[in-house]
Design a protein around this motif. Structure first.
Motif, PDB file in Angstrom:
ATOM      1  N   VAL A   1       0.791  -1.287   0.034  1.00 55.91           N
ATOM      2  CA  VAL A   1       0.190  -0.013   0.042  1.00 55.91           C
ATOM      3  C   VAL A   1       0.798   1.279  -0.009  1.00 55.91           C
ATOM      4  O   VAL A   1       1.601   1.428   0.951  1.00 55.91           O
ATOM      5  CB  VAL A   1      -0.798   0.041   1.153  1.00 55.91           C
ATOM      6  CG1 VAL A   1      -1.836   1.353   1.364  1.00 55.91           C
ATOM      7  CG2 VAL A   1      -1.783  -1.015   1.240  1.00 55.91           C
ATOM      8  N   THR A   2       0.791   1.871  -0.956  1.00 53.39           N
ATOM      9  CA  THR A   2       1.507   3.265  -1.088  1.00 53.39           C
ATOM     10  C   THR A   2       0.854   4.332  -1.586  1.00 53.39           C
ATOM     11  O   THR A   2      -0.457   4.183  -1.987  1.00 53.39           O
ATOM     12  CB  THR A   2       2.547   3.010  -2.305  1.00 53.39           C
ATOM     13  OG1 THR A   2       1.742   2.692  -3.373  1.00 53.39           O
ATOM     14  CG2 THR A   2       3.314   2.029  -1.982  1.00 53.39           C
ATOM     15  N   LEU A   3       1.074   5.594  -0.974  1.00 54.62           N
ATOM     16  CA  LEU A   3       0.462   6.819  -1.189  1.00 54.62           C
ATOM     17  C   LEU A   3       0.553   7.260  -2.723  1.00 54.62           C
ATOM     18  O   LEU A   3       1.592   6.856  -3.481  1.00 54.62           O
ATOM     19  CB  LEU A   3       1.270   8.080  -0.548  1.00 54.62           C
ATOM     20  CG  LEU A   3       0.932   8.047   0.959  1.00 54.62           C
ATOM     21  CD1 LEU A   3       1.920   9.079   1.672  1.00 54.62           C
ATOM     22  CD2 LEU A   3      -0.522   8.199   1.402  1.00 54.62           C
ATOM     23  N   LYS A   4      -0.566   7.681  -3.250  1.00 55.30           N
ATOM     24  CA  LYS A   4      -0.607   8.077  -4.637  1.00 55.30           C
ATOM     25  C   LYS A   4       0.223   9.367  -4.903  1.00 55.30           C
ATOM     26  O   LYS A   4       0.546  10.015  -3.949  1.00 55.30           O
ATOM     27  CB  LYS A   4      -2.067   8.385  -4.929  1.00 55.30           C
ATOM     28  CG  LYS A   4      -3.142   7.372  -4.908  1.00 55.30           C
ATOM     29  CD  LYS A   4      -4.605   7.884  -5.708  1.00 55.30           C
ATOM     30  CE  LYS A   4      -5.377   6.439  -5.521  1.00 55.30           C
ATOM     31  NZ  LYS A   4      -6.776   6.948  -6.024  1.00 55.30           N
TER      32      LYS A   4
ATOM     33  N   ASP B   1       3.728  13.376   1.798  1.00 51.11           N
ATOM     34  CA  ASP B   1       4.216  12.463   2.664  1.00 51.11           C
ATOM     35  C   ASP B   1       5.022  13.106   3.860  1.00 51.11           C
ATOM     36  O   ASP B   1       6.239  13.092   3.583  1.00 51.11           O
ATOM     37  CB  ASP B   1       4.806  11.177   1.723  1.00 51.11           C
ATOM     38  CG  ASP B   1       5.279  10.274   2.887  1.00 51.11           C
ATOM     39  OD1 ASP B   1       5.124  10.260   3.984  1.00 51.11           O
ATOM     40  OD2 ASP B   1       5.921   9.382   2.312  1.00 51.11           O
TER      41      ASP B   1
ATOM     42  N   GLY C   1       5.514   3.585   2.673  1.00 54.06           N
ATOM     43  CA  GLY C   1       4.163   2.743   2.467  1.00 54.06           C
ATOM     44  C   GLY C   1       4.287   1.773   3.438  1.00 54.06           C
ATOM     45  O   GLY C   1       4.969   1.593   4.211  1.00 54.06           O
TER      46      GLY C   1
ATOM     47  N   ALA D   1      -6.689  -0.319   2.550  1.00 55.25           N
ATOM     48  CA  ALA D   1      -6.036   0.642   1.880  1.00 55.25           C
ATOM     49  C   ALA D   1      -7.185   1.766   1.929  1.00 55.25           C
ATOM     50  O   ALA D   1      -8.511   1.649   1.854  1.00 55.25           O
ATOM     51  CB  ALA D   1      -5.700   0.477   0.325  1.00 55.25           C
TER      52      ALA D   1
ATOM     53  N   GLU E   1      -4.319   6.172  -1.619  1.00 58.23           N
ATOM     54  CA  GLU E   1      -3.382   5.206  -1.501  1.00 58.23           C
ATOM     55  C   GLU E   1      -3.663   4.182  -2.650  1.00 58.23           C
ATOM     56  O   GLU E   1      -4.951   4.178  -2.999  1.00 58.23           O
ATOM     57  CB  GLU E   1      -3.398   4.356  -0.226  1.00 58.23           C
ATOM     58  CG  GLU E   1      -2.804   5.305   0.864  1.00 58.23           C
ATOM     59  CD  GLU E   1      -3.021   4.371   2.304  1.00 58.23           C
ATOM     60  OE1 GLU E   1      -2.210   4.839   3.347  1.00 58.23           O
ATOM     61  OE2 GLU E   1      -4.014   3.822   2.433  1.00 58.23           O
TER      62      GLU E   1
ATOM     63  N   TYR F   1      -2.922   0.155  -4.216  1.00 56.35           N
ATOM     64  CA  TYR F   1      -2.623  -0.929  -3.630  1.00 56.35           C
ATOM     65  C   TYR F   1      -2.131  -1.784  -4.662  1.00 56.35           C
ATOM     66  O   TYR F   1      -2.464  -1.889  -5.811  1.00 56.35           O
ATOM     67  CB  TYR F   1      -3.439  -1.648  -2.696  1.00 56.35           C
ATOM     68  CG  TYR F   1      -4.947  -1.949  -3.316  1.00 56.35           C
ATOM     69  CD1 TYR F   1      -5.118  -3.088  -3.956  1.00 56.35           C
ATOM     70  CD2 TYR F   1      -5.833  -1.125  -3.220  1.00 56.35           C
ATOM     71  CE1 TYR F   1      -6.194  -3.555  -4.470  1.00 56.35           C
ATOM     72  CE2 TYR F   1      -7.032  -1.663  -3.805  1.00 56.35           C
ATOM     73  CZ  TYR F   1      -7.304  -2.730  -4.378  1.00 56.35           C
ATOM     74  OH  TYR F   1      -8.625  -3.090  -5.220  1.00 56.35           O
TER      75      TYR F   1
END
Lengths: 80, 80
Positions: free
Chosen positions: B7-10, B15, B39, B67, B72, B74
């Motif tokens: 799961v990562t930030l768009k 951040d 993430g 998420a 975010e 995924y």
């Protein structure tokens, strides 16, 4: 260069957050989940072209800041 | 079956934690770090043998709990 660092808890180290997620998934009706463990990713953009030099540098970052090597493992992947 | 969810930030989502890490790396003397974004990983053990069924189930878990799809992304990887 873009690298991804994975930091995960070592086997045997309790993961209350993972257990809470497992409980929540069960409450939401998801069946057959045996275990959940949570870890961290660090996406790092590095001003470095040599893969080996970059990996060495990233390993030092993990040892000094990004991972607690008493309870966590880390691995490094060069993405591009 | 063991699966790993990333799961990562768009892109475009701030951040602050990643920025703090970038600052700390710089303070520690690591040069040439252009950006750090943090993430999450979820290592999930599933009682399921069909890869496609497992992926569908894991995607639902991401949508419902793991998420925040507003900010975010995924991705799902079946490890074994």
């Amino acid at each position: 260069m873009h690298a991804r660092i994975f930091v995960t808890l070592k086997n045997g180290v309790l993961d209350p957050q993972g257990q809470a997620i497992e409980g929540s998934l069960s409450s939401l009706g998801f069946e057959g989940v045996d275990a959940v463990r949570q870890g961290k990713i660090f996406d790092v953009k590095l001003d470095e072209t040599d893969h080996e030099v970059a990996k060495e540098k990233l390993a030092q970052m993990c040892e000094k800041l990004l991972a607690n090597t008493v309870i966590e493992n880390y691995s490094i992947e060069i993405v591009d």
